[in-house]
Design an enzyme around this catalytic site. Structure first.
Site, PDB file in Angstrom:
ATOM      1  N   GLN A 189       0.764  -1.049   0.005  1.00 48.97           N
ATOM      2  CA  GLN A 189       0.076  -0.137  -0.073  1.00 48.97           C
ATOM      3  C   GLN A 189       1.074   1.226   0.034  1.00 48.97           C
ATOM      4  O   GLN A 189       0.421   2.314  -0.435  1.00 48.97           O
ATOM      5  CB  GLN A 189      -0.899  -0.014   1.264  1.00 48.97           C
ATOM      6  CG  GLN A 189      -0.376   0.015   2.555  1.00 48.97           C
ATOM      7  CD  GLN A 189       0.157  -1.533   3.038  1.00 48.97           C
ATOM      8  OE1 GLN A 189       0.051  -2.230   2.361  1.00 48.97           O
ATOM      9  NE2 GLN A 189       0.261  -1.502   4.346  1.00 48.97           N
TER      10      GLN A 189
ATOM     11  N   HIS B 183      19.875 -11.192   9.141  1.00 42.55           N
ATOM     12  CA  HIS B 183      18.816 -10.183   8.334  1.00 42.55           C
ATOM     13  C   HIS B 183      17.535 -10.962   8.406  1.00 42.55           C
ATOM     14  O   HIS B 183      16.429 -10.374   8.406  1.00 42.55           O
ATOM     15  CB  HIS B 183      19.362  -9.783   6.975  1.00 42.55           C
ATOM     16  CG  HIS B 183      20.079  -8.464   7.079  1.00 42.55           C
ATOM     17  ND1 HIS B 183      19.765  -7.335   7.140  1.00 42.55           N
ATOM     18  CD2 HIS B 183      21.343  -8.539   6.778  1.00 42.55           C
ATOM     19  CE1 HIS B 183      20.811  -6.401   7.242  1.00 42.55           C
ATOM     20  NE2 HIS B 183      21.807  -7.455   6.921  1.00 42.55           N
TER      21      HIS B 183
ATOM     22  N   GLU C 141      14.159   2.804 -45.195  1.00 41.80           N
ATOM     23  CA  GLU C 141      13.244   2.081 -44.172  1.00 41.80           C
ATOM     24  C   GLU C 141      11.737   2.459 -44.534  1.00 41.80           C
ATOM     25  O   GLU C 141      10.898   2.022 -43.602  1.00 41.80           O
ATOM     26  CB  GLU C 141      13.445   2.871 -42.723  1.00 41.80           C
ATOM     27  CG  GLU C 141      14.695   2.559 -42.303  1.00 41.80           C
ATOM     28  CD  GLU C 141      15.081   2.960 -40.846  1.00 41.80           C
ATOM     29  OE1 GLU C 141      14.269   3.804 -40.162  1.00 41.80           O
ATOM     30  OE2 GLU C 141      15.953   2.540 -40.414  1.00 41.80           O
TER      31      GLU C 141
ATOM     32  N   GLU D  58      25.349 -10.211  -4.339  1.00 38.12           N
ATOM     33  CA  GLU D  58      24.960  -8.498  -3.565  1.00 38.12           C
ATOM     34  C   GLU D  58      26.253  -8.112  -3.072  1.00 38.12           C
ATOM     35  O   GLU D  58      26.673  -7.116  -3.198  1.00 38.12           O
ATOM     36  CB  GLU D  58      23.912  -8.636  -2.738  1.00 38.12           C
ATOM     37  CG  GLU D  58      23.554  -7.317  -2.170  1.00 38.12           C
ATOM     38  CD  GLU D  58      22.348  -7.396  -1.234  1.00 38.12           C
ATOM     39  OE1 GLU D  58      21.849  -6.448  -0.749  1.00 38.12           O
ATOM     40  OE2 GLU D  58      22.262  -8.632  -0.439  1.00 38.12           O
ATOM     41  N   HIS D  59      26.845  -8.884  -1.935  1.00 37.30           N
ATOM     42  CA  HIS D  59      28.038  -8.677  -1.487  1.00 37.30           C
ATOM     43  C   HIS D  59      28.955  -9.652  -1.653  1.00 37.30           C
ATOM     44  O   HIS D  59      28.651 -10.675  -1.309  1.00 37.30           O
ATOM     45  CB  HIS D  59      27.977  -8.251   0.095  1.00 37.30           C
ATOM     46  CG  HIS D  59      26.796  -7.541   0.584  1.00 37.30           C
ATOM     47  ND1 HIS D  59      25.381  -8.025   0.804  1.00 37.30           N
ATOM     48  CD2 HIS D  59      26.430  -6.215   0.834  1.00 37.30           C
ATOM     49  CE1 HIS D  59      24.480  -6.958   1.221  1.00 37.30           C
ATOM     50  NE2 HIS D  59      25.354  -5.836   1.107  1.00 37.30           N
TER      51      HIS D  59
ATOM     52  N   ASN E 196      10.130  -6.306   1.599  1.00 36.87           N
ATOM     53  CA  ASN E 196       9.802  -7.688   1.290  1.00 36.87           C
ATOM     54  C   ASN E 196       9.131  -7.866   0.281  1.00 36.87           C
ATOM     55  O   ASN E 196       9.091  -7.206  -0.776  1.00 36.87           O
ATOM     56  CB  ASN E 196       8.800  -8.124   2.483  1.00 36.87           C
ATOM     57  CG  ASN E 196       7.503  -7.230   2.616  1.00 36.87           C
ATOM     58  OD1 ASN E 196       6.968  -6.945   1.573  1.00 36.87           O
ATOM     59  ND2 ASN E 196       6.763  -7.305   3.645  1.00 36.87           N
TER      60      ASN E 196
ATOM     61  N   GLN F 194      25.217 -11.796   7.579  1.00 32.47           N
ATOM     62  CA  GLN F 194      23.974 -11.552   6.684  1.00 32.47           C
ATOM     63  C   GLN F 194      23.088 -12.281   7.060  1.00 32.47           C
ATOM     64  O   GLN F 194      21.614 -12.082   6.786  1.00 32.47           O
ATOM     65  CB  GLN F 194      24.765 -11.854   5.407  1.00 32.47           C
ATOM     66  CG  GLN F 194      25.480 -10.957   4.783  1.00 32.47           C
ATOM     67  CD  GLN F 194      25.232  -9.758   4.697  1.00 32.47           C
ATOM     68  OE1 GLN F 194      25.541  -8.490   5.576  1.00 32.47           O
ATOM     69  NE2 GLN F 194      24.003  -9.343   3.799  1.00 32.47           N
TER      70      GLN F 194
ATOM     71  N   ASP G 218      27.500  -1.854   5.066  1.00 27.79           N
ATOM     72  CA  ASP G 218      26.397  -1.404   5.624  1.00 27.79           C
ATOM     73  C   ASP G 218      26.174   0.053   6.401  1.00 27.79           C
ATOM     74  O   ASP G 218      24.989   0.583   6.168  1.00 27.79           O
ATOM     75  CB  ASP G 218      25.696  -2.378   6.635  1.00 27.79           C
ATOM     76  CG  ASP G 218      25.631  -3.721   6.053  1.00 27.79           C
ATOM     77  OD1 ASP G 218      25.444  -3.722   4.599  1.00 27.79           O
ATOM     78  OD2 ASP G 218      25.309  -4.783   6.593  1.00 27.79           O
TER      79      ASP G 218
ATOM     80  N   HIS H 226       9.739  10.954 -43.226  1.00 26.64           N
ATOM     81  CA  HIS H 226      10.923  11.429 -42.500  1.00 26.64           C
ATOM     82  C   HIS H 226      11.675  12.208 -43.591  1.00 26.64           C
ATOM     83  O   HIS H 226      12.218  13.276 -42.914  1.00 26.64           O
ATOM     84  CB  HIS H 226      11.684  10.261 -42.040  1.00 26.64           C
ATOM     85  CG  HIS H 226      11.049   9.636 -40.574  1.00 26.64           C
ATOM     86  ND1 HIS H 226       9.716   9.028 -40.710  1.00 26.64           N
ATOM     87  CD2 HIS H 226      11.664   9.203 -39.526  1.00 26.64           C
ATOM     88  CE1 HIS H 226       9.613   8.626 -39.505  1.00 26.64           C
ATOM     89  NE2 HIS H 226      10.557   8.739 -38.892  1.00 26.64           N
TER      90      HIS H 226
ATOM     91  N   THR I 111      18.699 -10.682   1.129  1.00 28.25           N
ATOM     92  CA  THR I 111      19.974 -10.479   0.975  1.00 28.25           C
ATOM     93  C   THR I 111      21.122 -11.480   1.135  1.00 28.25           C
ATOM     94  O   THR I 111      20.636 -12.655   1.340  1.00 28.25           O
ATOM     95  CB  THR I 111      20.669  -9.379   2.269  1.00 28.25           C
ATOM     96  OG1 THR I 111      21.767  -8.836   2.148  1.00 28.25           O
ATOM     97  CG2 THR I 111      20.532 -10.188   3.743  1.00 28.25           C
TER      98      THR I 111
END
Length: 446
Positions: A193, A274, A428, A340-341, A226, A271, A374, A433, A249
């Site tokens: 939302q 998390h 073309e 990612e890391h 999430n 990690q 981080d 054009h 992650t």
């Protein structure tokens, strides 16, 4: 605790390698049907629908979407001075790094009288999402706001879930970070939302006749969340720009027998705490190191605060140890994984890191842990996940800029190239054009 994948003595193709590596992730498609009605309701009914869903999912309904300025200011006044100092240090270092990412206008004189420039225009209004969930993330406020400010974005709004224990407003530490950064528009709305309200806007519920109650839609939404937030970003993409679809992650560590197993274990745990879906992967050519890391994990996990969450993450299919023949094979593995890391804890770590192609961010040697990135390295921690580092970058000043070509030709410069334009238009089968060129000259002839 960590499952093992033994690639020693094999020569897998890239496709086979990608299939063999530990990988978890989430199926965003599985929740699209759940999220779509939320997005649709907010697009039709605005703030009232968003607050209603917040009451359903977060268990609280604030009196307005906008967090009152006094609440934001009070959060900073009440903030632990040590935390405030740490946040200021993080902000200062992030500004140093991101200021150097600013883009300059380029001007190319193609011919006499014919110039093409590229200028960089900041996105007008940006919505920055800061998640709630298992932890509090003032660092995500910094990582989203600083590059946007350095890009010159003129209008920023932070959206973060309402919290029952704080009167329906986002966590006070989130609000304090906003105050430190000079962000004065904060919305107490999260989840799908929140993404939908950022996309479509609306009128706040506290004073519908007050011009300040208008909740303007944004042009770009950045920040992790999430699976429901990610699904909403997917559904809203096109109406609004997004930075990426962030997954859980992940950390990968490329290590040889020179690495300290205790340090490796602590970084894998960092990690894993998390999220139960977080991925922790060690790639090494040393079976002895792998055994030592397993032993260190047993001791450290037992002592860590979030051991249940950590144990679930480390035991999941997304985590594991990958054994390879040598460093060369290890590099192939981490490039295929595209973490990612990515930590490099080998001999001559800087030289090894220089050979990596695919990673969201690379941490070189034992004194550059992911935890540093981080919070206080100066780098950005909003990074591509789920292998998307093969083609995507982390959040930066560039995320908030649009490159626009400006074409400035005079009559002589256009006349000089007119025949080529007409020829290509005819090739073309787009004669209009060519006619647009001819019309600019006497008699309609180029």
């Amino acid at each position: 605790m960590l499952a093992r994948t033994d690639l020693r003595g094999t020569a897998p193709t890239l496709a086979e390698l990608r299939r063999a590596l530990p990988r978890g992730g989430t199926d965003v498609n599985a929740v699209l049907d759940t999220v779509a009605p939320v997005v649709h309701a907010v697009s039709e009914q605005g703030a009232d629908a968003a607050l209603g869903f917040g009451e359903k999912f977060d268990g609280v309904r604030p009196t307005s979407v906008r967090v009152p300025a006094a609440v934001v200011a009070d959060a900073l006044d009440r903030l632990d001075p040590a935390v405030a100092d740490a946040l200021r240090e993080s902000i200062g270092r992030a500004r140093m790094v991101h200021a150097d990412q600013r883009r300059e206008t380029t001007r190319t004189q193609v011919v006499d009288g014919g110039v093409v420039s590229e200028k960089w225009i900041p996105v007008r209004r940006v919505g920055l999402y800061v998640p709630g969930g298992n932890a509090v993330y003032p660092s995500s406020v910094i990582m989203n706001v600083v590059p946007a400010q350095e890009a010159g974005v003129g209008s920023l709004v932070i959206a973060s879930p309402p919290q029952k224990e704080f009167g329906g407003w986002p966590h006070p530490t989130i609000l304090a970070a906003c105050a430190l950064l000079g962000v004065d528009e904060v919305w107490a709305v999260g989840g799908a939302q929140g993404v939908a309200l950022l996309t479509y806007g609306g009128i706040d519920t506290d004073a519908a006749d007050d011009p300040r109650s208008v909740l303007d839609p944004v042009d770009l939404i950045t920040g992790p969340g999430n699976i429901y937030v990610t699904a909403a970003k997917r559904l809203c993409r096109g109406v609004v720009g997004i930075d990426s679809e962030a997954g859980p992650t992940e950390i990968a560590i490329l290590a040889d027998d020179s690495a300290d197993p205790g340090i490796l274990a602590s970084d894998l745990i960092s990690q894993a705490e998390h999220d139960v879906l977080a991925a922790s992967v060690l790639v090494t050519d040393s079976a002895e190191l792998a055994d030592a890391v397993d032993e260190a994990l047993d001791a450290q996990v037992a002592a860590t605060k979030h051991r249940e969450r950590v144990t679930t993450a480390l035991s999941g299919k997304q985590s594991g140890i990958v054994l390879v023949d040598d460093l060369e094979a290890g590099l192939a593995v981490v490039d295929a994984y595209a973490a990612e890391h990515l930590e490099i804890q080998t001999r001559e770590a800087a030289a090894v890191a220089d050979r990596v192609h695919n990673a969201g961010a690379i941490f070189v040697g034992p004194y550059a842990p992911v935890s540093l990135g981080d919070y206080c390295a100066g780098s950005n921690h909003v990074l591509p996940t789920s292998g998307s580092a093969r083609f995507a970058s982390g959040l930066s000043v560039q995320t908030f800029l649009k490159g626009v070509h400006v074409i400035d030709y005079d009559e002589a410069a256009l006349r000089d190239v007119a025949d080529h334009v007409v020829t290509l238009a005819d090739a073309e089968d787009l004669p209009g054009h060519g006619d647009a060129i001819k019309q600019r000259f006497v008699g309609g002839q180029a």
